[in-house]
Write a protein that holds these residues in place. Structure first.
Motif, PDB file in Angstrom:
ATOM      1  N   ALA A 162      -2.823   1.860   0.725  1.00 20.24           N
ATOM      2  CA  ALA A 162      -2.506   0.906   1.784  1.00 20.24           C
ATOM      3  C   ALA A 162      -1.350   1.402   2.641  1.00 20.24           C
ATOM      4  CB  ALA A 162      -2.154  -0.458   1.196  1.00 20.24           C
ATOM      5  N   VAL A 163      -1.375   0.974   3.907  1.00 20.16           N
ATOM      6  CA  VAL A 163      -0.220   1.131   4.795  1.00 20.16           C
ATOM      7  C   VAL A 163       0.344  -0.257   5.078  1.00 20.16           C
ATOM      8  CG1 VAL A 163      -0.719   3.303   5.965  1.00 20.16           C
ATOM      9  CG2 VAL A 163      -1.860   1.238   6.741  1.00 20.16           C
ATOM     10  N   GLY A 164       1.665  -0.352   5.005  1.00 21.44           N
ATOM     11  CA  GLY A 164       2.340  -1.591   5.363  1.00 21.44           C
ATOM     12  C   GLY A 164       3.088  -1.401   6.668  1.00 21.44           C
ATOM     13  N   GLN A 165       3.022  -2.391   7.542  1.00 18.26           N
ATOM     14  CA  GLN A 165       3.678  -2.312   8.846  1.00 18.26           C
ATOM     15  C   GLN A 165       4.608  -3.501   9.021  1.00 18.26           C
ATOM     16  OE1 GLN A 165       1.567  -0.650  12.337  1.00 18.26           O
ATOM     17  NE2 GLN A 165       1.692  -2.699  13.220  1.00 18.26           N
ATOM     18  N   LEU A 209       4.972  -7.445   1.081  1.00 16.22           N
ATOM     19  CA  LEU A 209       3.918  -6.431   1.192  1.00 16.22           C
ATOM     20  C   LEU A 209       3.509  -5.921  -0.193  1.00 16.22           C
ATOM     21  CD1 LEU A 209       5.249  -4.555   4.323  1.00 16.22           C
ATOM     22  CD2 LEU A 209       2.952  -5.541   4.115  1.00 16.22           C
ATOM     23  N   ILE A 210       4.459  -5.805  -1.109  1.00 12.60           N
ATOM     24  CA  ILE A 210       4.141  -5.400  -2.480  1.00 12.60           C
ATOM     25  C   ILE A 210       3.243  -6.437  -3.141  1.00 12.60           C
ATOM     26  CG2 ILE A 210       5.143  -5.106  -4.789  1.00 12.60           C
ATOM     27  CD1 ILE A 210       7.542  -3.733  -3.389  1.00 12.60           C
ATOM     28  N   SER A 211       3.605  -7.719  -2.987  1.00  9.42           N
ATOM     29  CA  SER A 211       2.802  -8.792  -3.584  1.00  9.42           C
ATOM     30  C   SER A 211       1.396  -8.824  -3.003  1.00  9.42           C
ATOM     31  CB  SER A 211       3.493 -10.144  -3.371  1.00  9.42           C
ATOM     32  OG  SER A 211       4.749 -10.186  -4.016  1.00  9.42           O
ATOM     33  N   LEU A 214       1.185   1.925  -2.045  1.00  8.18           N
ATOM     34  CA  LEU A 214       1.602   1.308  -0.779  1.00  8.18           C
ATOM     35  C   LEU A 214       2.538   2.273  -0.068  1.00  8.18           C
ATOM     36  CD1 LEU A 214       2.066  -1.014   1.260  1.00  8.18           C
ATOM     37  CD2 LEU A 214       3.825  -1.893  -0.302  1.00  8.18           C
ATOM     38  N   PHE A 215       2.141   2.695   1.131  1.00  6.68           N
ATOM     39  CA  PHE A 215       2.984   3.551   1.954  1.00  6.68           C
ATOM     40  C   PHE A 215       3.650   2.703   3.035  1.00  6.68           C
ATOM     41  CE2 PHE A 215       0.040   6.643   0.153  1.00  6.68           C
ATOM     42  CZ  PHE A 215       0.855   7.739  -0.093  1.00  6.68           C
ATOM     43  N   LEU A 216       4.981   2.806   3.132  1.00  4.11           N
ATOM     44  CA  LEU A 216       5.761   2.031   4.093  1.00  4.11           C
ATOM     45  C   LEU A 216       6.429   2.965   5.103  1.00  4.11           C
ATOM     46  CD1 LEU A 216       7.292  -0.538   1.597  1.00  4.11           C
ATOM     47  CD2 LEU A 216       5.524  -0.986   3.311  1.00  4.11           C
ATOM     48  N   GLU A 236       2.045  -6.480   8.347  1.00  6.09           N
ATOM     49  CA  GLU A 236       0.608  -6.252   8.228  1.00  6.09           C
ATOM     50  C   GLU A 236       0.343  -5.280   7.084  1.00  6.09           C
ATOM     51  OE1 GLU A 236      -1.847  -5.551  11.803  1.00  6.09           O
ATOM     52  OE2 GLU A 236       0.016  -5.784  12.962  1.00  6.09           O
ATOM     53  N   LEU A 237      -0.825  -5.425   6.505  1.00  4.73           N
ATOM     54  CA  LEU A 237      -1.262  -4.527   5.440  1.00  4.73           C
ATOM     55  C   LEU A 237      -2.714  -4.132   5.694  1.00  4.73           C
ATOM     56  CD1 LEU A 237      -0.277  -3.411   2.580  1.00  4.73           C
ATOM     57  CD2 LEU A 237      -1.729  -5.216   1.622  1.00  4.73           C
ATOM     58  N   GLY A 238      -2.993  -2.849   5.613  1.00 12.05           N
ATOM     59  CA  GLY A 238      -4.360  -2.359   5.711  1.00 12.05           C
ATOM     60  C   GLY A 238      -4.599  -1.323   4.630  1.00 12.05           C
ATOM     61  N   TRP A 239      -5.813  -1.260   4.099  1.00  9.67           N
ATOM     62  CA  TRP A 239      -6.062  -0.333   3.001  1.00  9.67           C
ATOM     63  C   TRP A 239      -7.449   0.291   3.106  1.00  9.67           C
ATOM     64  CZ3 TRP A 239      -5.561  -5.595   2.490  1.00  9.67           C
ATOM     65  CH2 TRP A 239      -6.707  -6.313   2.130  1.00  9.67           C
ATOM     66  N   ALA A 240      -7.602   1.401   2.385  1.00 17.71           N
ATOM     67  CA  ALA A 240      -8.873   2.117   2.330  1.00 17.71           C
ATOM     68  C   ALA A 240      -9.027   2.716   0.938  1.00 17.71           C
ATOM     69  CB  ALA A 240      -8.910   3.215   3.388  1.00 17.71           C
ATOM     70  N   ASP A 241     -10.273   2.898   0.519  1.00 16.80           N
ATOM     71  CA  ASP A 241     -10.563   3.549  -0.756  1.00 16.80           C
ATOM     72  C   ASP A 241     -10.812   5.031  -0.496  1.00 16.80           C
ATOM     73  OD1 ASP A 241     -10.365   1.210  -2.292  1.00 16.80           O
ATOM     74  OD2 ASP A 241     -12.436   0.665  -1.856  1.00 16.80           O
TER      75      ASP A 241
END
Length: 320
Positions: free
Chosen positions: A7-10, A27-29, A39-41, A286-291
């Motif tokens: 995931a990327v957190g913004q 964002l962690i939660s 989680l990459f910040l 915002e949080l977005g993620w990919a597998d």
């Protein structure tokens, strides 16, 4: 296990390090709720400052007043039991005071679910530019440059095939770092950033896709987004002088790009309406993620074997 959820957190960090830590914990939660493994910040998640002196003042508080808030939250979200602990890691951009100069280090740290700092990379390339009709920035006035490339490292024993290479923001413009990380085993490379709006419009996505195609790796680009309040640590607004009013705007548009150059995740940029992403506390994030698919990565590298076809015999003097 070949698939990894990343995931990327913004967010829009201010000069209030406590408030920034609160948003990181949200964002962690949210990452845990969505079964994220990493989680990459962004760069400078801990704060954005008004000037070099202000930055050093805030940096001296990070180890005692910012990181402990995140470390304790991680422990509460991922309590360690006798069974194997849940796989979760955070890569977060912070500042720390230099032990040898009167400047700060722009660092990217890797933390596990128990709040332990396992890796640290110090930004190599500093953003010293004077852009026509754009910003005049001299990062070297307040930041000490790093001197070492951090060797890529496996995510964990559960994900041994995935190896992470750490870089920061302006580093993305220097392909030799990207190549060095790939040559030493990286297949995930991250560029956490606080990109300017002027350069972001024309280069942000283009650079990310280029680094993905060059390295045949997943590229993770968490970004600061929007107008930063660099006076948020001042308790009485009436005391803010004209000299303390500094305009800082970051481009945003956090991206995750696959090894073929395909954008898998794209978050908002500074010109978008960010209101829908504010929570009940009026906090924006915002949080977005990919597998990530390891077989997909291997197929790309097999079908177009760039690693084997590099002419290291010709370019050895610049590749070593």
């Amino acid at each position: 296990m070949s698939k990894l959820r990343v995931a990327v957190g913004q967010l829009t960090s201010s000069s209030n390090i406590f408030h920034n830590a609160t948003i990181v914990n949200k964002l962690i939660s949210k990452s845990k709720l969505n079964k994220v493994n990493i989680l990459f910040l962004p760069e400078a998640t801990d704060y954005l400052s008004r000037n070099a002196g202000h930055s050093l003042e805030l940096a001296n508080q990070i180890d005692e007043k910012f990181l402990p808030l995140i470390q304790s939250h991680l422990k509460s979200e991922f309590p360690k039991t006798e069974e194997e602990e849940e796989e979760f890691y955070v890569a977060i951009g912070i500042h720390q005071p230099s032990p040898t100069t009167n400047r700060v280090q722009n660092n990217l740290i890797w933390i596990n679910s128990q709040g332990e700092i396992l890796k640290k990379y110090q930004k190599l390339h500093l953003f010293d530019v004077n852009i026509k009709n754009g910003p005049i920035l001299q990062e070297s006035k307040s930041v000490e440059p790093g001197k070492l490339v951090l060797d890529p490292f496996p995510v964990s024993s559960q994900f041994p095939d995935w190896k992470v290479g750490l870089a920061i923001c302006y580093d993305i413009r220097f392909p030799e770092l990207n190549h060095a990380l790939t040559r030493h085993g990286a297949n995930i490379i991250t560029y956490p950033s606080a990109f300017t709006t002027k350069t972001g419009e024309v280069h942000w996505e283009l650079l990310g896709k280029t680094r993905a195609i060059d390295s045949q790796s997943y590229i993770v680009m968490p970004a600061q987004c929007g107008h930063h309040d660099t006076n948020a640590d001042i308790t009485d607004p009436a005391t803010i002088s004209k000299e303390q009013t500094v305009t800082r705007i970051s481009y945003g548009e956090s991206l995750i790009i696959d090894p073929w150059g395909k954008v898998l995740v794209r978050l908002s940029k500074y010109t978008d309406d960010l209101t829908p992403f504010k929570d009940a506390d009026n906090d924006y994030y915002e949080l977005g993620w990919a597998d990530f698919d390891y077989d997909h990565l291997l197929n790309i590298r097999k079908n177009m074997p760039l690693m084997e076809q590099r002419r290291s015999d010709v370019f050895k003097h610049i590749l070593d």
